[in-house]
Design a protein around this motif. Structure first.
Motif, PDB file in Angstrom:
ATOM      1  N   ARG A   2       0.746  -1.194   0.100  1.00  0.00           N
ATOM      2  CA  ARG A   2       0.032   0.120   0.101  1.00  0.00           C
ATOM      3  C   ARG A   2       0.843   1.317   0.118  1.00  0.00           C
ATOM      4  NH1 ARG A   2      -3.858   0.834   4.741  1.00  0.00           N
ATOM      5  NH2 ARG A   2      -5.092   1.928   3.118  1.00  0.00           N
ATOM      6  N   LEU A   4       0.974   5.470   0.026  1.00  0.00           N
ATOM      7  CA  LEU A   4       0.513   6.682   0.227  1.00  0.00           C
ATOM      8  C   LEU A   4       1.246   7.868  -0.388  1.00  0.00           C
ATOM      9  CD1 LEU A   4      -2.092   8.099   1.389  1.00  0.00           C
ATOM     10  CD2 LEU A   4      -0.591   8.367   3.680  1.00  0.00           C
ATOM     11  N   GLY A  66      -4.690   3.653   8.480  1.00  0.00           N
ATOM     12  CA  GLY A  66      -3.548   2.865   8.132  1.00  0.00           C
ATOM     13  C   GLY A  66      -3.211   1.780   8.600  1.00  0.00           C
ATOM     14  N   TYR A  68       0.180   2.237   5.945  1.00  0.00           N
ATOM     15  CA  TYR A  68       0.701   2.111   4.711  1.00  0.00           C
ATOM     16  C   TYR A  68       1.984   1.504   4.830  1.00  0.00           C
ATOM     17  CZ  TYR A  68      -3.357   4.246   2.764  1.00  0.00           C
ATOM     18  OH  TYR A  68      -4.662   5.032   2.259  1.00  0.00           O
ATOM     19  N   ALA A  90      -1.240   7.056   9.100  1.00  0.00           N
ATOM     20  CA  ALA A  90      -0.810   6.027   8.236  1.00  0.00           C
ATOM     21  C   ALA A  90       0.352   5.461   8.629  1.00  0.00           C
ATOM     22  CB  ALA A  90      -0.706   6.860   6.868  1.00  0.00           C
ATOM     23  N   THR A  95       6.307   1.071   8.257  1.00  0.00           N
ATOM     24  CA  THR A  95       6.074   1.891   7.356  1.00  0.00           C
ATOM     25  C   THR A  95       7.509   2.622   7.026  1.00  0.00           C
ATOM     26  OG1 THR A  95       3.949   2.557   8.084  1.00  0.00           O
ATOM     27  CG2 THR A  95       5.033   3.855   6.564  1.00  0.00           C
TER      28      THR A  95
END
Length: 308
Positions: A2, A4, A66, A68, A90, A95
């Protein structure tokens, strides 16, 4: 994975659109007004034979959930603090945050909020602008990203991000000394910014008058001196490239900050110039031309704020 993209402006919109078009799971975090425009027109990239339109996946700050896997952070420095607050939901334990702002103050801010582990270094080399319709217009062929770990060295996650973006059509490179790359870009961007903003003209305008061709190299000597004093001397080939660029007769080249000044918009003066001067003072480097350019830009900033 994913992804962002924080911001869908001239830089984030471009580098987010390519992996989205390639079918990757890309979401853009944008303000409500930008979201409305993108939903109506799509995210469009034009110029230099480019004709890309996608229907982007969008989210606003109040909708963000989130975590992400990868966050590409591309906002104006004037929106940095708010964007850090907005993106917080997120950010998870795994991450990776890759910012593409110029300068270094944003790295300090991201490190302070999220810790050093999630935050990579990044450099974007691209010349784009938003037109009146909000479309992204390419103004030069160059469009590439460089990323790396802040502390250098090999990194499996950097290799994975490189492979992902490269496979999606993004020209992307990795660096074992990304902080040096960021310093070198900073020296470049402040050189051309100081030259074109201080003189209120393109490189060609400046070089067309007596003494004009000497100004760019003189400013470059100051920015390079600050970078060297910080421990990141600018390589000879990058010095030569910038000197040729700022002395090119008839060149229409100008910095994005110059376009902001001409259009009466606020600039990133404190993020790019103010922070550089603070570091120059701490390193005992004299920068009279950068001091003058910074004063000029601060006066412009004062006028734009007073006009609101």
């Amino acid at each position: 994975m994913r992804i962002l993209v924080v911001g869908a402006g001239a830089t984030g919109g471009y580098f987010g659109a390519l992996p989205a078009r390639a079918g990757l799971d890309v979401t853009f975090l944008v303000r409500p007004r930008r979201a409305a425009a993108l939903r109506e027109r799509g995210l469009r990239i034009t110029g230099l034979g480019t004709n890309i339109t996608i229907a982007p996946k969008l989210v606003t700050a109040d909708e963000l959930a989130g975590p992400y896997d990868l966050v590409l952070f591309s906002v104006k420095s004037t929106a940095l603090r708010q964007a850090i607050d907005d993106v917080a939901p997120a950010i998870g334990p795994e991450t990776a945050i890759v910012p593409f702002l110029n300068g270094l103050a944003h790295i300090d801010a991201l490190n302070a909020r999220f810790g050093t582990r999630p935050v990579l270094g990044g450099v974007a080399m691209i010349v784009t602008a938003l037109n009146d319709e909000g479309d992204i217009v390419r103004l030069a062929p160059m469009a590439n990203l460089t990323l790396g770990e802040q502390d250098g060295g090999p990194s499996a996650r950097v290799d994975a991000i490189h492979a992902l973006l490269d496979g999606a059509g993004v020209e992307v490179h990795t660096s074992k000394d990304i902080v040096a790359e960021m310093w070198h870009k900073w020296a470049f961007i402040t050189t051309v910014g100081a030259l074109t903003c201080l003189m209120r003209g393109t490189v060609g305008d400046v070089t067309a008058v007596p003494g004009g061709a000497a100004l760019g190299p003189a400013i470059l000597a100051e920015t390079a001196a600050v970078s060297a004093a910080a421990g990141y001397p600018v390589p000879a080939e990058k010095i030569a490239f910038t000197e040729e660029l700022v002395t090119r007769s008839g060149s229409p080249f100008a910095s994005s900050m110059y376009r902001d000044v001409v259009d009466g918009r606020p600039t990133e003066v404190e993020h790019l110039f103010g922070d550089l001067l603070d570091r120059a003072r701490a390193l005992s480097v004299e920068t009279p031309l950068l001091d003058l350019a910074t004063l000029h830009l601060r006066v412009h900033q004062h006028r734009t704020q007073a006009a609101k």
